[in-house]
Write a protein that holds these residues in place. Structure first.
Motif, short mmCIF file in Angstrom:
data_model
loop_
_atom_site.label_atom_id
_atom_site.label_comp_id
_atom_site.label_asym_id
_atom_site.label_seq_id
_atom_site.Cartn_x
_atom_site.Cartn_y
_atom_site.Cartn_z
N GLN A 30 0.82 -1.20 0.00
CA GLN A 30 0.00 0.00 0.00
C GLN A 30 0.86 1.26 0.00
O GLN A 30 0.54 2.25 -0.66
N ARG A 31 1.98 1.20 0.73
CA ARG A 31 2.89 2.36 0.75
C ARG A 31 3.46 2.64 -0.62
O ARG A 31 3.54 3.78 -1.06
N ASP A 32 3.88 1.56 -1.32
CA ASP A 32 4.45 1.74 -2.65
C ASP A 32 3.45 2.43 -3.57
O ASP A 32 3.80 3.34 -4.32
N LEU A 33 2.20 2.00 -3.50
CA LEU A 33 1.17 2.59 -4.37
C LEU A 33 0.86 4.03 -3.97
O LEU A 33 0.67 4.90 -4.82
N ALA A 34 0.82 4.29 -2.67
CA ALA A 34 0.54 5.66 -2.20
C ALA A 34 1.67 6.59 -2.65
O ALA A 34 1.44 7.73 -3.05
#
Ligand SMILES: Nc1nc2c(ncn2[C@@H]2O[C@H](COP(=O)(O)OP(=O)(O)OP(=O)(O)O)[C@@H](O)[C@H]2O)c(=O)[nH]1
Ligand SMILES: [Mg+2]
Length: 469
Positions: A407-411
């Motif tokens: 999720q962090r990578d996408l955010a």
């Protein structure tokens, strides 16, 4: 949402509880799919006049295939679609724990036609595909099960409650609002009131800031999940093992007055204020002819390079010596370190003072970060706070939600796309240039929530779950 490549006609089964010999009073076998009810009826022999219905508990026995004898005494729970975890017909068979009965019951279930073993995460994946569970909630459940401390569990629970889904969805909605404004201008510029680019930009930047904050929070939250490796390093006899024992609240390591007692790396799992920490006791570092001790010391050097934090322990009685200074120089620059003066009980006068250099040696006096006594416990609380601070864990207070790595990578991707829209604005490019990056940001956020996601990505996410989830 895409449909899964796994044919859903198939009924799946797996043990949903931890499996270990001698462990667990009961175990649960979960069956999901069109055949679930039929399979449950086929393997469980139900005595007397019990009414068979959804969300009722039924008592019975799982019998050998030839009906000769009972394998286990069980409770069966049927949950008809869509009121079940997966949204399909689900049967849970609650049997006795341990290893043998569970395996036999599972074998009986799997021997029925149309049933196969569930893949890792397949129950959760079906729940997501059937709209019973948000993707981020499913991921949070997995984190909750994996949590090693209360704080990590509480943070995962925020995700289970939908905290991540709500936050990301609302940011995505805000971007969608801006996108429709921009797209309308692209298509019907002349029929609409003029659009103030600076207002749009302000909103995009506000969303970007929130995303960056979420990424930073998630990185701190990861500490709670993964924990940290803290290595106790120092010369022989300075009290590393004594300190490990004190922090672990048990006699984990052997302590003697002989230098060179510890010969091997020793790990102890502890939780400091909700943060899981792996403490490493190491062999005291010195020059020695003893080949066994040399092997231990080689491991100490490895620990020194691979730990998140190195606690360099030295003996306050002997002062800061050239050998201590040499060890300090070996800690890689990017590893946080704490200088800890031990055995303060022997020299109370020196507490809080600068530690003088060993007499006759050319080393600078140093100020220890913590002065403590592994024997009496004096200075322990100060050490704990210093360790938490050195690993950046003292900032995890007040974290509300924490995105996982995916999720962090996408955010971060979304935030990057929004940064590019800022450039489009600065160069006063036409509206359709703004929409390119905006769409990219919206799609990354949709991938977090599962709104826009491919089968392959979904398979990858759930394959990291364990079997039975
Ligand atoms: N007075 C006093 N003695 C201590 C303290 N900490 C450790 N000792 C003593 O110092 C000796 C060595 O302690 P250890 O914990 O075995 O030291 P170590 O650093 O693990 O030593 P090695 O394993 O040989 O590298 C033992 O006799 C301990 O009882 C302390 O805070 N005060
Ligand atoms: Mg030791």
């Amino acid at each position: 949402m895409m449909s899964s490549p796994i044919p859903h006609q198939q009924t799946i089964a797996a043990v949903a509880t931890a499996v270990a010999p001698g462990q667990g009073g009961i175990a649960v076998i979960r069956i999901s799919g069109l055949q679930a009810e039929a399979v449950g009826m086929a393997v469980v022999k139900v005595p007397g006049q019990q009414s068979w219905g959804s969300h009722r508990v039924i008592y019975g026995h799982v019998m050998e295939a030839d009906g000769s004898r009972s394998i286990d005494e069980v409770l069966l729970l049927l949950m008809k679609a869509p009121r079940s975890f997966t949204g399909e017909d689900v049967v849970e068979i609650h049997c006795h724990g341990g290893l043998m009965a569970v395996q036999r019951v599972l074998e009986r279930v799997l021997s029925q036609s149309g049933v196969r073993r569930a893949l890792p995460g397949e129950f959760s994946q079906r729940a997501v595909l059937n709209g019973r569970l948000d993707l981020t909630r499913a991921e949070a459940i997995s984190d909750l099960v994996a949590a090693r401390s209360q704080r990590a569990a509480a943070l995962a629970m925020a995700g289970v409650d939908g905290g991540i889904q709500v936050r990301i969805n609302s940011l995505r909605e805000r971007l969608l609002d801006q996108l429709s404004e921009l797209e309308a201008r692209v298509d019907f510029e002349d029929d609409l009131p003029p659009l103030d680019g600076s207002v749009v930009l302000e909103e995009l930047l506000a969303v970007r800031n929130e995303l960056e904050q979420l990424v930073a929070d998630g990185e701190r939250g990861a500490l709670l999940q993964q924990g940290l490796r803290v290595a106790l390093v120092g010369r022989p006899n300075v009290g590393k093992s004594s300190l490990l024992n004190r922090l672990s609240r048990r006699e984990r390591a052997i302590v003697t007055e002989l230098p060179g007692t510890t010969r091997d790396l020793l790990e102890s799992e502890i939780v400091l204020e909700g943060v899981p920490i792996t403490l490493l006791d190491t062999a005291g570092i010195r020059t020695t002819e003893d080949s066994l001790e040399q092997l231990g010391i080689a491991r100490s050097h490895e620990a020194l390079g691979s730990a998140d934090v190195v606690v360099l322990v030295f003996d306050l009685m002997q002062g800061w010596t050239a050998a201590d200074a040499a060890l300090l120089a070996q800690i890689p620059d990017d590893v946080s370190r704490l200088l800890v003066a031990n055995k303060a009980d022997l020299q109370p006068a020196q507490a809080n003072a600068k530690v003088n250099a060993e007499f006759g040696c050319v080393v600078d006096a140093i100020a220890p970060d913590v002065i403590l006594s592994a024997l009496t416990g004096q200075g322990e609380e100060e050490l704990i706070q210093a360790v938490l601070k050195a690993c950046g864990a003292s900032e995890v207070q007040g974290l509300v939600v924490a995105l996982n790595q995916r999720q962090r990578d996408l955010a971060a991707l979304a935030a990057g796309a929004l940064a590019r829209s800022q450039e489009a604005a600065e160069h006063q490019l036409p509206w359709d240039f703004w929409t390119i990056d905006l769409r990219q940001a919206i799609s990354s956020l949709g991938e977090i929530t599962g709104e826009e996601i491919t089968e392959a990505v979904l398979d990858r996410i759930f394959s990291r779950f364990c079997i039975g989830k």
